[in-house]
Design an enzyme around this catalytic site. Sequence first.
Site, PDB file in Angstrom:
ATOM      1  N   ARG A 223       0.789  -1.116   0.003  1.00  0.00           N
ATOM      2  CA  ARG A 223      -0.077  -0.116  -0.156  1.00  0.00           C
ATOM      3  C   ARG A 223       0.927   1.323  -0.229  1.00  0.00           C
ATOM      4  NH1 ARG A 223      -5.334  -1.695   2.102  1.00  0.00           N
ATOM      5  NH2 ARG A 223      -5.580  -3.680   0.930  1.00  0.00           N
ATOM      6  N   GLU A 225       0.785   4.138   1.087  1.00  0.00           N
ATOM      7  CA  GLU A 225       0.179   5.256   1.817  1.00  0.00           C
ATOM      8  C   GLU A 225       1.371   5.729   2.684  1.00  0.00           C
ATOM      9  OE1 GLU A 225      -3.890   3.468   3.086  1.00  0.00           O
ATOM     10  OE2 GLU A 225      -2.250   1.996   3.056  1.00  0.00           O
ATOM     11  N   ARG A 231       0.091   1.523  13.250  1.00  0.00           N
ATOM     12  CA  ARG A 231      -0.435   0.481  12.716  1.00  0.00           C
ATOM     13  C   ARG A 231      -0.430   0.294  11.221  1.00  0.00           C
ATOM     14  NH1 ARG A 231      -6.785   1.754  13.410  1.00  0.00           N
ATOM     15  NH2 ARG A 231      -6.675   3.895  12.769  1.00  0.00           N
ATOM     16  N   HIS A 232       0.131   1.239  10.436  1.00  0.00           N
ATOM     17  CA  HIS A 232       0.237   1.260   9.133  1.00  0.00           C
ATOM     18  C   HIS A 232       1.488   0.732   8.600  1.00  0.00           C
ATOM     19  CE1 HIS A 232      -3.421   3.644   9.369  1.00  0.00           C
ATOM     20  NE2 HIS A 232      -3.813   2.876   8.203  1.00  0.00           N
ATOM     21  N   GLU A 377      -8.878  -1.721  13.901  1.00  0.00           N
ATOM     22  CA  GLU A 377      -9.274  -2.576  12.647  1.00  0.00           C
ATOM     23  C   GLU A 377      -8.285  -3.651  12.407  1.00  0.00           C
ATOM     24  OE1 GLU A 377     -10.300  -0.649   8.850  1.00  0.00           O
ATOM     25  OE2 GLU A 377      -9.717  -2.396   8.030  1.00  0.00           O
ATOM     26  N   SER A 380     -11.396  -6.750   7.369  1.00  0.00           N
ATOM     27  CA  SER A 380     -12.512  -6.208   6.959  1.00  0.00           C
ATOM     28  C   SER A 380     -12.896  -7.178   5.784  1.00  0.00           C
ATOM     29  CB  SER A 380     -12.485  -4.798   6.431  1.00  0.00           C
ATOM     30  OG  SER A 380     -11.792  -4.662   5.241  1.00  0.00           O
ATOM     31  N   ARG A 428      -1.027  -6.767  12.293  1.00  0.00           N
ATOM     32  CA  ARG A 428      -1.973  -6.175  13.426  1.00  0.00           C
ATOM     33  C   ARG A 428      -2.607  -7.236  14.429  1.00  0.00           C
ATOM     34  NH1 ARG A 428      -5.775  -1.547  10.310  1.00  0.00           N
ATOM     35  NH2 ARG A 428      -3.866  -0.408   9.717  1.00  0.00           N
TER      36      ARG A 428
END
Length: 454
Positions: A223, A225, A231-232, A377, A380, A428
């Site tokens: 990702r 980002e 957590r990322h 989270e 999902s 996570r």
Amino acid sequence: MVSTSMPQSILISRTLIKDLSDHLDQEVFLQGWVQDIRNLSKIKFVLIRDRTGDMQTLALAKETEADSFAAINTLTPESVVEIIGMVKKNKESRWGIEVLIKNLKVISSAATPLPVDNSEKGLTHIDKRIDHRFLDTRNLKHQAIFKVRSKIVKLLTLFFDANGFTNIHTPKLTKIGVESGAELFQVNYFGKPMYLAQSPQVYKQMFVSGGFERVYEFGPIFRAEKSHTTRHLTEFTGVDFEMGFISDYTEVMDFIERMFINLLEKLPQEAGEELKLLGVNTLSLLPQKIPRITLSEAKKLLLSKGKTYAPDEDLDAEGEKLLGEIVKEKYGSEFVFLTLFPWKVKPFYQMKGDDAVNKKLAVGVTKSFDLLFNGVEICSGSQREHRYEIWRAQAKEKSLNPDTMKEYGEILQYGAPPHGGAGFGLDRITQKLLGLENVREAVLLPRDPERMTP
Ligand code: AMO
């Protein structure tokens, strides 16, 4: 200084430190790293460590071979040594036993000073520890995190297997990305653009449709980002699964609930020692039933804490954290399923909620859910839109051109069962199960916007 005796492994087989107490008053052969050295004139202590634990060994001027005794003077921490010695009772040692060294041989001498502090205090900052991760994981507490992670993989794999899922491996070099909001890393593929896989979403649906009905994959996910949070990551390990012939998205949640209960129940048998070392009791986290609340109900709960959201907005990190606290108080649960997310914040491939639900919630939603663990989270999922024409219309509604996703669309054109699935972040899960502050603690070699090595 290196002792010149014969290779010891030829003479006697290795005993692991965890088994030493079975060899009282016997000669044993140990191999490991030097954790600590205390050098007194007539007695020298060498704390030795292997993958199973650590142990006090000691050399005495009178009983240890002279060249071995002398070698300890120049021994450095983290050197690899072989020891032949006698296991003795010692009430004062923290193990109740110790090993009296007859012969010590240095196999590989470690340079000094060490770049990280591997002692029990372990005061080195996480960034520096990751710079030298192979040294950091010699600390048995840090190593325990990855041993638990390994057992999580084992237990999840067994669970998928027992429930009729087939393990698949799908390409990580791809032409399309379908996760809204998650940016793509472009790769120069012989002069043509390709992207690092943002998720195996299309492929897992492809092989449900490919007749397997139930598939799962553990694999890297990329990702692009620029998130600087605890957590990322830009690369993480995804646990993805997909199941065909479901009647509703709640069936996927039922499966996840059983999977988590099974994981928390069995982990102490698989990694008891490690969990003890890390001070974690997974049984205390065990839910009977994971509460399920709609996102709009969650927003009402958050209102009582002063957090407000628009009807078609997702929660932010602060909201998730607060909700974790509310759920713990209200339902006594560390876990919560949030359901029925607004269509606006979810990817186009999710099946929309029916009109009755949409009307009730006054906002268009999808048959989707997130699983929160302690306010973060970790998963999902959703039911997917398997009806080709509706799938096309939904892509267009999100300003995507379905004709540029022909391979995806094709999956739905030749007999696609109703299906759904979910994706977890393994990093996570490990982080939250072990109560770690930062997801990087649960990843051997993390990648984030700033970290590209080692
Ligand atoms: P999503 O994008 O929500 O869903 O990702 C699924 C799970 O992956 C983890 N995760 C991350 N972990 C670390 N760093 C990140 N940057 C990061 N981003 C996500 C989270 C998250 O819950 N295809 C869907 C899944 C599905 O519907 O099957 C998807 O990718 O734990």
